[in-house]
Design an enzyme around this catalytic site. Sequence first.
Site, PDB file in Angstrom:
ATOM      1  N   ASP A 190       0.863  -1.168   0.000  1.00  0.00           N
ATOM      2  CA  ASP A 190       0.000   0.000   0.000  1.00  0.00           C
ATOM      3  C   ASP A 190       0.907   1.227   0.000  1.00  0.00           C
ATOM      4  OD1 ASP A 190      -2.345   1.670   0.451  1.00  0.00           O
ATOM      5  OD2 ASP A 190      -1.589   1.857   2.506  1.00  0.00           O
TER       6      ASP A 190
ATOM      7  N   ASP B 278      -1.126  -0.579   6.021  1.00  0.00           N
ATOM      8  CA  ASP B 278      -1.189   0.023   7.352  1.00  0.00           C
ATOM      9  C   ASP B 278      -2.407  -0.447   8.137  1.00  0.00           C
ATOM     10  OD1 ASP B 278      -3.236   1.333   6.114  1.00  0.00           O
ATOM     11  OD2 ASP B 278      -2.418   3.345   6.351  1.00  0.00           O
TER      12      ASP B 278
END
Length: 777
Positions: free
Chosen positions: A446, A668
């Site tokens: 990500d 995250d």
Amino acid sequence: MTELASSTSSRAADAPSAELDIRGMTCASCAARVEKALARVPGVTAASVNLATERASVRASVPLTPAEVERLVKAVVDAGYEAQPIVDEPQAAEAEAAANATPATAGRERQARRELVAVALSALLSAPLMLPMLTAPFGVEVALPAWLQLALASIVQFVFGARFYNSAYRAVRARSGNMDLLVALGTSAAYGLSVWQTIAQPGDTMHLYFEASAVVITLVRLGKWLEARAKRETTDAIRALSALRPDRAQVKDERGNEREVPLTQVRVGMVVVVRPGERVPVDGTIAAGRTHVDESLITGESLPVAKGPGERVTAGSINGEGALEVTTTATGAETTLARIIRLVESAQAEKAPIQRLVDRVSTVFVPTILVLAAATFGLWLLAGASAQTAILNAVSVLVIACPCALGLATPAAIMAGTGVAARRGVLIKDAEALELAQRVSIVAFDKTGTLTVGKPQLVAFEAFGMADDDALALAAAVERSSDHPLARALLAEYDARAVATKAPATIGGADDSGPRVPAAVNAKAVAGRGMRAEIDGAAVCVGNARWLDELGAEPPAAARARADELENAGNTISWLMRPASGQAPAQVLALIAFGDSIKPSARIAVEQLAARGIKSVLITGDNRGAAATVAAALGIDEFYGQVLPEDKAAIVAQLKARTGQIVAMAGDGINDAPALAAADIGIAMATGTDVAMHAAGITLMRGDPALVADAIDISRRTYRKIQQNLFWAFVYNLIGIPLAALGWLNPMLAGAAMAFSSVSVVTNALLLKRWKGVERG
């Protein structure tokens, strides 16, 4: 983000479970027998026993009430071992924290001391029996009287060797076998032969083998003590983490009075005072004070972290130079530290898939060795050898065939690997995740919060028709009432410039906490567009391109081109505007661009992965320009932009299907849960004390992308140690047993080799403790 509790609670939510502390296991066969005994208890759906941690994990289809747990304990006792339940409740955890050691740990320490004394006494009694063998090479013949040899050997055989007889009896009663049965049979054969010789030929001391039985018992017990000491070293990480927990805390009441209380009396909401140099006793939020906090043993972060009011602190971290007042949010078993300890313990107790091979071998190992020993005895007799020679060779086969090394090969490496990883800030959820991570070929990252800081910064501010500082002051006045991340970024830039230039107030006062900005009234947020306020009776807006078009404001052509350039580079564009008023048309006052900086270690992470033959892929919800910019800066060839959270999982699935390789997803944890779950292994980045690990097999305790390479590196190293240990354990038996059967190893050498094999396996695993992580450049 999902709290750390999710991983531990989710496990309990799947099925009722219990943990048992098991005593008396000596080899892989013992662990297999305990597993079978537990699996036969009605209602048990799965049972796993770890020889290295001496723990059993049990899952059941029925609620595990105290009565049900007692049935589990009874099943273990009936199988010939000792067991007691491990209580995992908040009160027990707090009591444990106060003592900084579990009852099981304390018991093992006492047992280790008793074992050392027993080994020393057994060695003292065995030494005289070895004297003739030691002096013979120097031409000195020393012959101890047969009765003295009998007396010394009998004490060793039946006092210090009693544990082998007890364990062997329990194994036979359970219609099974273990290492102690092999030792008991082998030493009894050598001892019995010597007793018969003493009776049949009283004056012949040349054909007595009391030293063989006594020395084998001494060597086996020495090996078990060395093995236990080495195994304790593999749990250093757990003990180091447990030692971080103070047992008392300084609390402050509503009147401001301070008093010291036991940590077990601290409750959520209480204010705890932490002085410089002290360990933080609870998880909490700083209510007052500023300092630097050393969180190295929790997150692996080597440098102290600056902390101030409103920021979180974690139990076990060390306060630096400033006094703190901390509002308690979690204590005891609910703290991040306690959950980390439970997670590491859980990972160390789990079995890796490769362990199934060992389990299958161990179930038939002892019966096979008994058959081989009997065959050795018979074949030597058929070959014309004396009964003494046949018995000694059979004894050597029994003694050298120790499955301890086989049983310790996998768990010892897993304990050492997960322990050192935890101290570096890498939490591995279970042994299966560790084994899978070493096969990763692709890591999908990500962007925001993983490879980038995730905190917008002002990267460009260009005013039209007025000074930049004046325009920035107007924008700051409007944004003062907003809590949006972009607003905070603009205000941070304004404050930094004002402090740097020591500029006086521009117009009126607005905020005593920072530099003064123009006074704004009637400020309000306009959904999906931006902020609006009135300054000196005129409306001023800060908003996006949609609002720009709706207000009919037309920036200069050069500004439009500049905005396109900044947006293509991955930045977010806002405009400072005055709406139309009366005859005055709408006016654009400034162009504002916000960007997210790349983490310093992001490129190191990609480079380290590439050096290990692992490809990096970028998947982000940001525009393609932002994705392309970050990918180019980091050297990532394959990237996907403008991807919705639910579509990230689909891309991960496509990567797996297209390449047929093991794919990891690093995110995250905020909106990456579907992708983390879709990947072969999820790697969740942690922020502060929030840890997203519900869908992840590995959690990184700090937001450092280079830890992804660390996680894969330690997984590969640990798996290599497992392979090395299993190789040498198998080779040791494949070579040692034939040598013993052929008469090339006497029982004493066989006993020494057996002890050495177990110790060498654990020692090899302990070499993982030297791992320091990947080079940061």
